[in-house]
Design an enzyme around this catalytic site. Structure first.
Site, mmCIF file in Angstrom:
data_model
loop_
_atom_site.group_PDB
_atom_site.id
_atom_site.type_symbol
_atom_site.label_atom_id
_atom_site.label_comp_id
_atom_site.label_asym_id
_atom_site.label_seq_id
_atom_site.Cartn_x
_atom_site.Cartn_y
_atom_site.Cartn_z
ATOM 1 N N GLY A 42 -2.218 -0.024 4.572
ATOM 2 C CA GLY A 42 -2.423 -0.587 5.906
ATOM 3 C C GLY A 42 -1.915 0.313 7.011
ATOM 4 O O GLY A 42 -1.111 1.197 6.779
ATOM 5 N N GLU A 60 0.532 -4.188 -2.687
ATOM 6 C CA GLU A 60 1.509 -3.490 -3.513
ATOM 7 C C GLU A 60 2.686 -3.006 -2.687
ATOM 8 O O GLU A 60 2.574 -2.733 -1.499
ATOM 9 C CB GLU A 60 0.858 -2.344 -4.276
ATOM 10 N N CYS A 72 -7.312 -1.353 4.501
ATOM 11 C CA CYS A 72 -7.077 -0.577 5.717
ATOM 12 C C CYS A 72 -8.430 -0.119 6.251
ATOM 13 O O CYS A 72 -9.350 0.124 5.483
ATOM 14 C CB CYS A 72 -6.210 0.634 5.380
ATOM 15 N N HIS A 112 -0.787 15.774 9.076
ATOM 16 C CA HIS A 112 -1.657 16.345 8.035
ATOM 17 C C HIS A 112 -2.495 17.554 8.419
ATOM 18 O O HIS A 112 -3.109 18.185 7.556
ATOM 19 C CB HIS A 112 -2.576 15.280 7.419
ATOM 20 N N CYS A 166 9.159 0.316 0.017
ATOM 21 C CA CYS A 166 7.985 0.692 0.809
ATOM 22 C C CYS A 166 7.035 -0.496 0.784
ATOM 23 O O CYS A 166 6.608 -0.936 -0.281
ATOM 24 C CB CYS A 166 7.333 1.925 0.180
ATOM 25 N N CYS A 182 -0.497 5.258 -2.223
ATOM 26 C CA CYS A 182 -0.983 4.078 -1.511
ATOM 27 C C CYS A 182 -2.258 3.511 -2.115
ATOM 28 O O CYS A 182 -3.253 4.207 -2.210
ATOM 29 C CB CYS A 182 -1.334 4.456 -0.080
ATOM 30 N N CYS A 184 -6.961 8.905 0.955
ATOM 31 C CA CYS A 184 -6.142 7.712 0.705
ATOM 32 C C CYS A 184 -6.939 6.623 -0.010
ATOM 33 O O CYS A 184 -8.060 6.295 0.382
ATOM 34 C CB CYS A 184 -5.618 7.176 2.033
ATOM 35 N N CYS A 211 -8.787 7.347 6.159
ATOM 36 C CA CYS A 211 -8.289 8.692 5.813
ATOM 37 C C CYS A 211 -8.890 9.118 4.471
ATOM 38 O O CYS A 211 -8.940 8.349 3.518
ATOM 39 C CB CYS A 211 -6.761 8.705 5.745
HETATM 40 N N1 SAH Z 1 -1.298 3.982 7.803
HETATM 41 C C1 SAH Z 1 -0.016 4.579 7.906
HETATM 42 C C2 SAH Z 1 0.925 4.225 6.766
HETATM 43 C C3 SAH Z 1 0.383 4.218 5.365
HETATM 44 S S1 SAH Z 1 0.107 5.712 4.523
HETATM 45 C C4 SAH Z 1 -0.129 6.080 8.065
HETATM 46 O O1 SAH Z 1 -1.229 6.572 8.059
HETATM 47 O O2 SAH Z 1 0.893 6.720 8.272
HETATM 48 C C5 SAH Z 1 1.647 6.490 4.226
HETATM 49 C C6 SAH Z 1 1.538 7.995 4.146
HETATM 50 O O3 SAH Z 1 0.964 8.427 2.902
HETATM 51 C C7 SAH Z 1 0.651 8.600 5.227
HETATM 52 O O4 SAH Z 1 1.218 9.776 5.709
HETATM 53 C C8 SAH Z 1 -0.627 8.864 4.464
HETATM 54 O O5 SAH Z 1 -1.423 9.785 5.124
HETATM 55 C C9 SAH Z 1 -0.094 9.338 3.138
HETATM 56 N N2 SAH Z 1 -1.024 9.269 1.998
HETATM 57 C C10 SAH Z 1 -1.944 8.340 1.719
HETATM 58 N N3 SAH Z 1 -2.582 8.609 0.568
HETATM 59 C C11 SAH Z 1 -2.056 9.750 0.102
HETATM 60 C C12 SAH Z 1 -2.292 10.559 -1.042
HETATM 61 N N4 SAH Z 1 -3.228 10.236 -1.936
HETATM 62 N N5 SAH Z 1 -1.549 11.674 -1.191
HETATM 63 C C13 SAH Z 1 -0.593 12.008 -0.274
HETATM 64 N N6 SAH Z 1 -0.318 11.293 0.810
HETATM 65 C C14 SAH Z 1 -1.049 10.183 1.020
#
Ligand code: SAH
Length: 349
Positions: A161, A94, A114, A218, A107, A335, A121, A118
């Site tokens: 990713g 996506e 991935c 975070h 984006c 994401c 996510c 996290c």
């Molecule tokens: N893997 C990379 C890029 C992808 S995530 C990274 O970790 O930076 C892009 C951003 O969105 C990251 O800061 C991630 O922690 C955040 N993110 C992912 N899922 C989220 C969610 N449900 N709510 C808020 N931020 C989120």
């Protein structure tokens, strides 16, 4: 049988060499590169100033990636569009298109799935399927340009990713994306976001690019960060800050910290104080993201007052901070949400 070369992942000098090794004239490389990266051709057939015979040979020698739009969702509130694309092998990725006053931003995803894990996510719930090729990262931008009929001026690698987990392909992608012979997107308009793979952050610093590095922080203590992000078990915040300083020294580019506010988890006054202590000595900008809750986890968003209070605290300490506008919330903007939902819907059907 040897694997065919993925032609859209070759830089211009590589393409020249490749065609020369096939006994072709090197000016063909410039023509083809322009077809692929400026005119955004979707196959050799469209390259009408090349002979049919040559195009046929290319079809035998090379693979030519192309995406199929499987689903497009448009936000009713802010014009954000979310695209679900099928890759050549049927895997789904996506990408999001956002319209801002200063231009259009895309984006993109850097992997199918991935493996970073996290906790908040959705992209990581099924693990990593495979890396995206440079061409497949470019294709997301090219397809969206063709589908919207509008020029893309900013690119953020913040979709599904971990870009630093696909480092070589990311670098080739960045080279082609910002090449003056291609789409020529300014390096300053490109952001790469990482969960914090320290050796790769340092390696990227040494490329001396003018792109922005965003670190998904975070949490401001190792203990808290480990609860949200498994990668924090591998690299400490101290090592991360050292890598950020190094990136700034090498490139002169201000770092962005992403900080997703999770209700009751990392949004207290003490959290703000700890974050200030980390951020103060660095040349950085903090992007607060109200967490986008996913149904597989019970994390909730901080309430609006909390978010404002957190922001005020940072600002009082002269830290550059913005609250990320929540775009596309009504269209599974976070994401990995759309891909997951689509796969789930199809399974049920
Ligand atoms: N893997 C990379 C890029 C992808 S995530 C990274 O970790 O930076 C892009 C951003 O969105 C990251 O800061 C991630 O922690 C955040 N993110 C992912 N899922 C989220 C969610 N449900 N709510 C808020 N931020 C989120």
């Amino acid at each position: 049988m040897t694997q065919k070369t993925d032609i859209k992942s070759l830089t211009l000098p590589e393409l020249k060499k490749e065609l020369e090794s096939r006994g072709e004239k090197s000016f063909r490389a410039k023509q083809m590169y322009e077809w692929m990266h400026v005119k955004l051709a979707r196959g050799f057939d469209e390259m009408t100033n090349l002979s049919r015979e040559f195009r046929e040979k290319c079809g035998e020698w090379y693979t030519f990636t192309a995406l199929q739009a499987v689903q497009v969702q448009e936000s009713g509130t802010d014009g954000t569009k979310k695209f679900l694309f099928a890759l050549g092998d049927g895997n789904l990725v996506e990408s999001v298109w956002m319209k801002y006053k200063h231009g259009n931003s895309v984006c993109i995803s850097s992997q199918v799935g991935c493996r970073m894990g996290c906790r908040f996510c959705a992209s990581t719930l099924d693990g990593l399927e495979r890396n995206l090729l440079p061409s497949e990262m470019l294709d997301q931008i090219y397809a969206i340009t063709l589908l919207t009929g509008e020029r893309v001026s900013n690119v953020v690698v913040m979709g599904t990713g971990e870009p630093m987990d696909n480092y070589e392909n990311l670098l080739t992608f960045l080279k082609i994306l910002t090449d003056e012979n291609g789409l020529n997107i300014s390096q300053r308009n490109v952001t790469v976001s990482t969960c914090g793979i320290v050796p790769k952050m340092r390696q990227l610093a040494e490329e001396h690019l003018q792109i922005t590095l965003a670190l998904s922080l975070h949490a401001a203590t190792d203990e808290k960060r480990r609860k949200l992000m498994p990668i924090a078990n591998k690299y400490s915040i101290e090592e991360l800050m050292e890598a950020c300083r190094y990136y700034f020294e090498q490139t002169g580019r201000r770092i962005t910290f992403e900080y997703s506010l999770v209700g009751g988890v990392n949004d207290t006054d003490e959290d703000a104080r700890e974050l200030i202590a980390l951020a103060k000595p660095l040349c950085c900008h903090i992007n607060l993201i109200p967490v986008n809750p996913i149904k597989e986890r019970d994390y909730v968003q901080s309430d609006a007052d909390r978010i404002q209070r957190f922001k005020n605290k940072l600002e009082k300490n002269k830290i550059n901070v913005t609250i990320r506008r929540e775009m596309g919330r009504d269209i599974d903007g976070a994401c990995g949400q759309l891909r997951r939902k689509f796969k789930g819907d199809n399974k049920r059907a």
